[in-house]
Design a protein around this motif. Structure first.
Motif, short mmCIF file in Angstrom:
data_model
loop_
_atom_site.label_atom_id
_atom_site.label_comp_id
_atom_site.label_asym_id
_atom_site.label_seq_id
_atom_site.Cartn_x
_atom_site.Cartn_y
_atom_site.Cartn_z
N ALA A 259 0.79 1.53 24.06
CA ALA A 259 0.85 1.00 22.69
C ALA A 259 -0.54 0.92 22.09
O ALA A 259 -0.74 1.23 20.91
N TYR A 260 -1.50 0.52 22.90
CA TYR A 260 -2.89 0.46 22.44
C TYR A 260 -3.40 1.85 22.05
O TYR A 260 -4.03 2.04 21.01
N TYR A 261 -3.11 2.84 22.92
CA TYR A 261 -3.55 4.20 22.63
C TYR A 261 -2.88 4.75 21.37
O TYR A 261 -3.53 5.43 20.56
N LEU A 262 -1.58 4.48 21.21
CA LEU A 262 -0.87 4.97 20.02
C LEU A 262 -1.41 4.32 18.75
O LEU A 262 -1.57 4.98 17.72
N SER A 263 -1.69 3.03 18.82
CA SER A 263 -2.25 2.34 17.64
C SER A 263 -3.61 2.92 17.27
O SER A 263 -3.88 3.18 16.10
N LEU A 264 -4.43 3.11 18.27
CA LEU A 264 -5.76 3.67 18.02
C LEU A 264 -5.66 5.07 17.45
O LEU A 264 -6.36 5.43 16.50
N GLY A 265 -4.76 5.89 18.02
CA GLY A 265 -4.59 7.25 17.50
C GLY A 265 -4.06 7.26 16.09
O GLY A 265 -4.49 8.08 15.25
N LEU A 268 -6.85 6.46 13.63
CA LEU A 268 -7.76 7.60 13.46
C LEU A 268 -7.15 8.68 12.57
O LEU A 268 -7.83 9.25 11.71
N ILE A 269 -5.86 8.96 12.79
CA ILE A 269 -5.18 9.96 11.95
C ILE A 269 -5.18 9.52 10.50
O ILE A 269 -5.43 10.31 9.58
N PHE A 270 -4.89 8.24 10.26
CA PHE A 270 -4.86 7.73 8.89
C PHE A 270 -6.24 7.83 8.24
O PHE A 270 -6.38 8.22 7.07
N VAL A 271 -7.28 7.47 8.99
CA VAL A 271 -8.64 7.53 8.44
C VAL A 271 -9.01 8.95 8.06
O VAL A 271 -9.52 9.21 6.96
N PHE A 272 -8.73 9.90 8.95
CA PHE A 272 -9.06 11.30 8.64
C PHE A 272 -8.25 11.82 7.46
O PHE A 272 -8.74 12.58 6.62
#
Length: 394
Positions: A259-265, A268-272
């Motif tokens: 869940a932590y990895y998915l949130s972080l990913g 990042l996708i949203f920022v890009f």
């Protein structure tokens, strides 16, 4: 802004759904043998470490995370029993000598491992192997007072290890398996005793939760006398201090970790994505004009309009001779045949071309009137000279 809210809502719902599914999913059993005192998995040693206070009531229990030499050679170690249960045990000469000195003072050391390395194997002449001919190997004690009527049988081959080599002049066999192979040894040093066991998995949670396992472990550790202190070694098993990072809760649970990895990913996708959409238009900056080139063009135009060919020829000759003096260290006061020969040798140009160049230079230097054709011819010879000698005018 509306698209942003929809994106966040969908991502949040997917994340919550994944976390709930992972949290409710049955956790698979970890059958890895860690022998770590905090592990509650089948082959951890949590139960043994927790029950040592029952086996040795009133004794102080201390963990050590230093090498054998630093532990046994230091002053912090008191009279007591020292226990090492590890996947492999490595002792060099200094470790072994410090341990033997501690044992001779009336202490006991108990060690159990799959593999033995270093000075201890050469000194005690021990080697280990595993029984592959039978499944669920049974073991027992040789002491009639501890020997069970029937052998202790352990599943999942946790008692397969045995000592294939040992020095019978030094070792006392206190435990064997069904094939009469030694599994438990003792060595007398001064007032104390060293105990070696070849079956470390027998001391794990999986074994202690069975009647035969708990009975065997209790009898095995009963060889260690009552003592005011019991020491549990972490160094040989490579146990590290507990992680105190705030993220340990996430990384300690596979569902929360993903869940932590998915949130972080997702972040990042949203920022890009937002960077791509909202980036301002970069203005085109025109390069600065080359004013030097403009100046040369203007000066050349002035000379061309005045038709002052002699002045142009004289300046080109001056610049050429200055270049020859600086680059080739030649005197240009006398431009004769000897100068032509030396110039050809120094620069590597053809002697005939060198002669034509110097003739044109002499002509331009001695005439006050230069025609367009004569100026063009002089310029071509000079440019050819620069080209053949590799000079780029900088």
């Amino acid at each position: 802004m509306k698209d942003f809210k929809i994106y966040i809502t969908i991502a949040s719902l997917l994340l919550i759904g994944y976390v709930v599914a992972q949290y409710n999913k049955p956790k698979p059993v970890n059958w890895q043998s860690t022998l770590y005192y905090k592990d509650k998995i089948p082959f951890g040693t949590y139960l043994l470490y927790d029950r040592l206070k029952d086996i040795y009531p009133g004794a102080g229990l201390t963990r050590t995370n230093k090498s054998a030499y630093n532990v046994f050679h230091g002053d912090s170690l008191q009279q007591g029993n020292y226990i090492i249960i590890a996947k492999s045990i490595t002792l060099n000469k200094f470790d072994f000598e410090a341990m033997v000195k501690y044992i001779k003072a009336g202490n006991s050391v108990f060690m159990s491992a799959f593999e033995w390395r270093g000075f201890i194997t050469d000194t005690l002449k021990i080697e280990t192997r595993a029984e592959y001919a039978a499944k669920n190997v049974s073991i027992n004690f040789t002491n009639p007072q501890l020997k069970a009527p029937s052998n202790y049988v352990f599943k999942r081959d946790i008692a397969n290890q045995y000592f294939s080599e040992l020095d019978t002049a030094k070792a006392t066999v206190i435990g064997k398996n069904y094939a009469d192979h030694c599994t438990f040894l003792s060595y007398k040093f001064g007032k104390g005793t060293l105990y070696l066991c070849a079956t470390p998995d027998v001391f794990t949670n999986y074994s202690l939760l069975t009647p035969q396992g708990s009975e065997y472990v209790a009898k095995a550790l009963s060889y260690l006398p009552k003592a005011p202190y019991v020491y549990w070694d972490q160094y040989q098993n490579g146990d590290i201090p507990e992680d105190i990072s705030p993220l340990r809760v996430f990384f300690g649970n596979p569902a929360l970790q993903w869940a932590y990895y998915l949130s972080l990913g997702s972040i990042l996708i949203f920022v890009f994505y937002e960077m791509k959409r909202r980036q301002r238009v970069i203005p085109v900056i025109e390069p600065l004009p080359n004013s030097t080139l403009d100046f040369v063009t203007v000066v050349g135009q002035v000379y061309y309009e005045k038709r002052n060919n002699a002045n142009i020829a004289h300046k080109k000759v001056i610049y050429l001779l200055e270049h020859i003096r600086e680059q080739y260290r030649l005197k240009t006061s006398k431009l004769d045949q000897e100068f032509v020969n030396i110039l050809a040798q120094k620069t590597g140009i053809d002697e005939g071309f060198a002669s034509s160049l110097i003739s044109a230079v002499n002509f331009a230097s001695t005439h006050q009137q230069i025609t367009d054709m004569e100026l063009i011819q002089l310029n071509k010879l000079i440019e050819k000279f620069y080209s053949q000698t590799g000079y780029n005018g900088k």
